[in-house]
Design a protein around this motif. Structure first.
Motif, PDB file in Angstrom:
ATOM      1  N   ALA A   1       0.842  -1.195   0.000  1.00  0.00           N
ATOM      2  CA  ALA A   1       0.000   0.000   0.000  1.00  0.00           C
ATOM      3  C   ALA A   1       0.879   1.248   0.000  1.00  0.00           C
ATOM      4  O   ALA A   1       1.902   1.296   0.696  1.00  0.00           O
ATOM      5  CB  ALA A   1      -0.915  -0.003   1.212  1.00  0.00           C
ATOM      6  N   GLY A   2       0.489   2.213  -0.818  1.00  0.00           N
ATOM      7  CA  GLY A   2       1.278   3.425  -0.977  1.00  0.00           C
ATOM      8  C   GLY A   2       2.268   3.363  -2.116  1.00  0.00           C
ATOM      9  O   GLY A   2       2.850   4.391  -2.498  1.00  0.00           O
TER      10      GLY A   2
ATOM     11  N   ARG B   1      -4.827   9.727  -8.314  1.00  0.00           N
ATOM     12  CA  ARG B   1      -3.829   8.680  -8.063  1.00  0.00           C
ATOM     13  C   ARG B   1      -3.417   7.962  -9.346  1.00  0.00           C
ATOM     14  O   ARG B   1      -2.265   7.553  -9.484  1.00  0.00           O
ATOM     15  CB  ARG B   1      -4.378   7.655  -7.073  1.00  0.00           C
ATOM     16  CG  ARG B   1      -4.760   8.233  -5.728  1.00  0.00           C
ATOM     17  CD  ARG B   1      -5.114   7.135  -4.724  1.00  0.00           C
ATOM     18  NE  ARG B   1      -6.275   6.338  -5.118  1.00  0.00           N
ATOM     19  CZ  ARG B   1      -6.252   5.022  -5.325  1.00  0.00           C
ATOM     20  NH1 ARG B   1      -5.128   4.346  -5.147  1.00  0.00           N
ATOM     21  NH2 ARG B   1      -7.358   4.380  -5.669  1.00  0.00           N
TER      22      ARG B   1
ATOM     23  N   ASN C   1       0.153   5.686  -5.153  1.00  0.00           N
ATOM     24  CA  ASN C   1      -0.532   5.624  -3.856  1.00  0.00           C
ATOM     25  C   ASN C   1      -1.575   4.505  -3.851  1.00  0.00           C
ATOM     26  O   ASN C   1      -2.739   4.718  -3.493  1.00  0.00           O
ATOM     27  CB  ASN C   1      -1.186   6.963  -3.532  1.00  0.00           C
ATOM     28  CG  ASN C   1      -1.693   7.041  -2.106  1.00  0.00           C
ATOM     29  OD1 ASN C   1      -1.239   6.303  -1.229  1.00  0.00           O
ATOM     30  ND2 ASN C   1      -2.648   7.925  -1.867  1.00  0.00           N
TER      31      ASN C   1
ATOM     32  N   LYS D   1      -3.849   1.345  -3.013  1.00  0.00           N
ATOM     33  CA  LYS D   1      -4.555   0.930  -1.804  1.00  0.00           C
ATOM     34  C   LYS D   1      -4.978  -0.529  -1.946  1.00  0.00           C
ATOM     35  O   LYS D   1      -5.152  -1.020  -3.063  1.00  0.00           O
ATOM     36  CB  LYS D   1      -5.793   1.807  -1.610  1.00  0.00           C
ATOM     37  CG  LYS D   1      -5.496   3.292  -1.533  1.00  0.00           C
ATOM     38  CD  LYS D   1      -6.777   4.100  -1.436  1.00  0.00           C
ATOM     39  CE  LYS D   1      -6.483   5.591  -1.358  1.00  0.00           C
ATOM     40  NZ  LYS D   1      -7.728   6.396  -1.233  1.00  0.00           N
TER      41      LYS D   1
ATOM     42  N   GLU E   1      -7.748  -1.819  -1.718  1.00  0.00           N
ATOM     43  CA  GLU E   1      -8.982  -1.924  -2.502  1.00  0.00           C
ATOM     44  C   GLU E   1      -8.764  -1.777  -4.006  1.00  0.00           C
ATOM     45  O   GLU E   1      -9.702  -1.957  -4.787  1.00  0.00           O
ATOM     46  CB  GLU E   1     -10.015  -0.908  -2.018  1.00  0.00           C
ATOM     47  CG  GLU E   1      -9.514   0.511  -1.953  1.00  0.00           C
ATOM     48  CD  GLU E   1      -9.061   0.892  -0.550  1.00  0.00           C
ATOM     49  OE1 GLU E   1      -8.391   0.064   0.116  1.00  0.00           O
ATOM     50  OE2 GLU E   1      -9.367   2.033  -0.130  1.00  0.00           O
ATOM     51  N   ASP E   2      -7.549  -1.464  -4.415  1.00  0.00           N
ATOM     52  CA  ASP E   2      -7.222  -1.440  -5.848  1.00  0.00           C
ATOM     53  C   ASP E   2      -6.878  -2.836  -6.369  1.00  0.00           C
ATOM     54  O   ASP E   2      -6.681  -3.012  -7.578  1.00  0.00           O
ATOM     55  CB  ASP E   2      -6.040  -0.510  -6.120  1.00  0.00           C
ATOM     56  CG  ASP E   2      -6.355   0.943  -5.821  1.00  0.00           C
ATOM     57  OD1 ASP E   2      -5.478   1.627  -5.250  1.00  0.00           O
ATOM     58  OD2 ASP E   2      -7.464   1.388  -6.160  1.00  0.00           O
TER      59      ASP E   2
ATOM     60  N   SER F   1      -1.584  -4.664   2.499  1.00  0.00           N
ATOM     61  CA  SER F   1      -1.713  -3.599   3.504  1.00  0.00           C
ATOM     62  C   SER F   1      -0.549  -3.609   4.476  1.00  0.00           C
ATOM     63  O   SER F   1       0.255  -4.520   4.503  1.00  0.00           O
ATOM     64  CB  SER F   1      -3.025  -3.766   4.256  1.00  0.00           C
ATOM     65  OG  SER F   1      -3.081  -5.036   4.858  1.00  0.00           O
TER      66      SER F   1
END
Length: 120
Positions: free
Chosen positions: A12-13, A65, A83, A85, A87-88, A120
């Motif tokens: 994530a990120g 993003r 970035n 996440k 959920e992507d 995550s």
């Protein structure tokens, strides 16, 4: 024919850039788009680029993003994803169409999909 690549596992990120190489038709006069399908969910629109005026459209969850782009000289389209996440996480599909729009039914040709997994 469309060949998507660039998927993978990222934290994530992080960032990834998806590519989609087209062959067999005049890519420069086609609208290009990315869709995605998460496990157990329906396919959803992600991003779209108009072939002539360069207008773009994004689903709200990726605005700011993700960036869609194309290189007609290389017959290739891209999706820069920053970035990221969890959920992507989804299989991402590239597609091309003569009709502009966010509905998958507009799109005549699809790539095979590339898996993006965001931890995550």
């Amino acid at each position: 024919q469309l060949q998507a690549s660039g998927g993978g596992l990222v934290q994530a990120g992080g960032s990834l850039r998806l590519s989609c190489a087209a062959s067999g038709r005049d890519f420069s006069v086609l609208h290009v788009a990315w869709f995605r399908q998460a496990p157990g969910q329906e396919r959803e629109f992600v991003a779209l680029l108009h072939w002539k005026d360069g207008n773009t459209d994004y689903t709200d969850s990726v605005k700011g993003r993700f960036t869609i782009s194309r290189d007609n000289a290389k017959n290739t389209m891209y999706l820069q994803m920053n970035n990221l996440k969890p959920e992507d996480t989804a299989v991402y599909y590239c597609a091309v169409a003569r009709l502009y729009g966010t509905s998958g039914s507009n799109y005549n040709y699809w790539g095979q999909g590339t898996l993006v997994t965001v931890s995550s």
